[in-house]
Design an enzyme around this catalytic site. Structure first.
Site, PDB file in Angstrom:
ATOM      1  N   ASP A  32     -78.665   5.584  26.516  1.00  0.00           N
ATOM      2  CA  ASP A  32     -77.231   5.798  26.331  1.00  0.00           C
ATOM      3  C   ASP A  32     -76.892   7.157  26.916  1.00  0.00           C
ATOM      4  OD1 ASP A  32     -74.506   6.050  25.079  1.00  0.00           O
ATOM      5  OD2 ASP A  32     -75.186   4.240  24.061  1.00  0.00           O
ATOM      6  N   ASP A  55     -78.024   7.839  31.989  1.00  0.00           N
ATOM      7  CA  ASP A  55     -76.842   7.133  32.483  1.00  0.00           C
ATOM      8  C   ASP A  55     -77.332   5.916  33.270  1.00  0.00           C
ATOM      9  OD1 ASP A  55     -74.534   6.383  33.974  1.00  0.00           O
ATOM     10  OD2 ASP A  55     -73.761   8.438  33.759  1.00  0.00           O
ATOM     11  N   TYR A 143     -60.732  -3.810  34.150  1.00  0.00           N
ATOM     12  CA  TYR A 143     -61.889  -4.024  33.267  1.00  0.00           C
ATOM     13  C   TYR A 143     -62.371  -5.478  33.351  1.00  0.00           C
ATOM     14  CZ  TYR A 143     -64.354  -4.937  28.878  1.00  0.00           C
ATOM     15  OH  TYR A 143     -65.265  -5.348  27.952  1.00  0.00           O
ATOM     16  N   ARG A 211     -56.438 -13.512  18.808  1.00  0.00           N
ATOM     17  CA  ARG A 211     -57.796 -13.270  19.299  1.00  0.00           C
ATOM     18  C   ARG A 211     -58.791 -14.100  18.491  1.00  0.00           C
ATOM     19  NH1 ARG A 211     -55.133 -11.206  22.613  1.00  0.00           N
ATOM     20  NH2 ARG A 211     -55.371  -9.208  23.698  1.00  0.00           N
TER      21      ARG A 211
END
Ligand code: UD1
Length: 312
Positions: A32, A55, A143, A211
């Site tokens: 992470d 990363d 996204y 949702r």
């Protein structure tokens, strides 16, 4: 006992996967960079995992992280629709370039399988409900485009290099440890933490958007099943991970009123750019190929999540 690499292990989904694997007796390695993840999420398991702060854009670090690994659960991402609208380059780097790096490293290390956190946002606003995997995707936000592009990379790596890959299209995963503190946080983490403090949440739009909110334990189960399902059924495939039910934000707000001290009304604000209106999954493909069955329904998941935030 297998060795799993979890990218984004500091995130709420990554850290939940780590806990489940440790409980099963498996070995966990995690990476992470804490761009969206949180050290607190892995603090209590840090001595039981092989954690490397790195990363996913660092290919050398990914090569090292994949060495000797059986399964990669690739969760690392910048998981926000509005953030991608503001910064499409940043979204593309983390959500596409990062994925290709992980795939190259996994291929070179000959890992058995890569399971990917894909997104239901790939379906876009097409009117057909429920969404099934054979539908033509129609992403709206940068996204959603990035998450869909990554799915195609997964399929390509299976076809071109024989690397077994599985894309799980998550439908609004929620639960304990989801970060409530950023303007880009998931709606349930935000609403629950506000309403527990008797503060007013803001609904973007009329609240009639819906949702297929999916409790974290269901997503964890789907990942484990995606690793073990026969390659003939799972490799190179895309699966919805959801519950097959949907709730509007207005309905969700009412449920939360019954579970928190907040007695007021929500504030209504302008609709958010890049959003889709309705989301509901057909989960029959995952049921047939992976043996997936949602074990925790929305209301029970909501209760458990409220309880967790209340205690923490
Ligand atoms: C979420 C995930 C995304 C994932 C996708 C499909 C987050 C942050 N995003 O996107 O990574 O790929 O599901 O699984 O978890 N809203 C409000 N008030 C708020 C915040 C949000 O009304 O304070 C509304 C939004 O406008 C939207 C809905 O709630 O209509 C859901 O938003 P959000 O929780 O950000 O999730 P998605 O955009 O659906």
């Amino acid at each position: 006992m297998a060795l799993y690499l979890i990218t984004g292990i500091g995130g709420f989904i990554g850290s939940s996967l780590a806990r489940a694997l440790l409980a099963k007796g498996d070995q966990v390695r995690g990476v992470d960079n804490f761009s969206t993840g949180n050290r607190q999420n892995i603090a209590e398991i840090l001595d039981r995992i092989d954690f490397r702060e790195a990363d996913i854009l660092d290919l050398e670090a990914m090569h090292k992280a994949c060495a000797g690994v059986d399964f990669v659960l690739h969760q690392a991402a910048i998981p926000s629709v509005p953030k991608s609208v503001l910064d499409p380059l940043g979204s593309n780097r983390a959500n596409v370039d990062g994925t290709v790096n992980v795939l190259v490293a996994a291929r070179d290390a000959r890992v058995k399988r890569v399971v990917y956190a894909a997104s239901s946002s790939a379906y876009g606003d097409t009117p057909t409900l429920p969404k099934h995997e054979a539908m033509k995707p129609d992403p709206i936000s940068p996204y959603a485009v990035a998450k869909l592009a990554s799915e195609h990379y997964l399929i390509s790596f299976y076809r071109c290099y024989g690397l077994e890959t599985v894309a799980l299209r998550y439908f609004n995963i929620f639960g304990p440890r989801q970060d409530p503190s950023s303007p880009y946080s998931g709606v349930l983490a935000k609403f629950i933490t506000l309403m527990l403090r008797a503060q007013q949440p803001t609904i973007f739009g009329d609240g009639e958007q819906s949702r297929d909110f999916t409790y974290i334990d269901n997503a964890v189960e789907a990942n484990l099943q995606a690793c073990t399902a026969p390659a003939t059924r799972a490799a190179g495939q895309v699966f919805n991970v959801a519950t097959g039910t949907r709730f509007t934000l207005n309905e969700t707000f009412k449920l939360l009123q019954g579970m928190t001290p907040y007695t007021g009304q929500p504030k209504y604000g302008p609709e958010r750019g890049g959003d889709i209106k309705h989301s509901l999954a057909d989960i029959s493909k995952a049921e047939a190929a992976l043996g997936y069955k949602p074990k925790v329904d929305f209301e029970e998941g909501l209760r458990r999540t409220v309880e967790w935030y209340r205690r923490s």
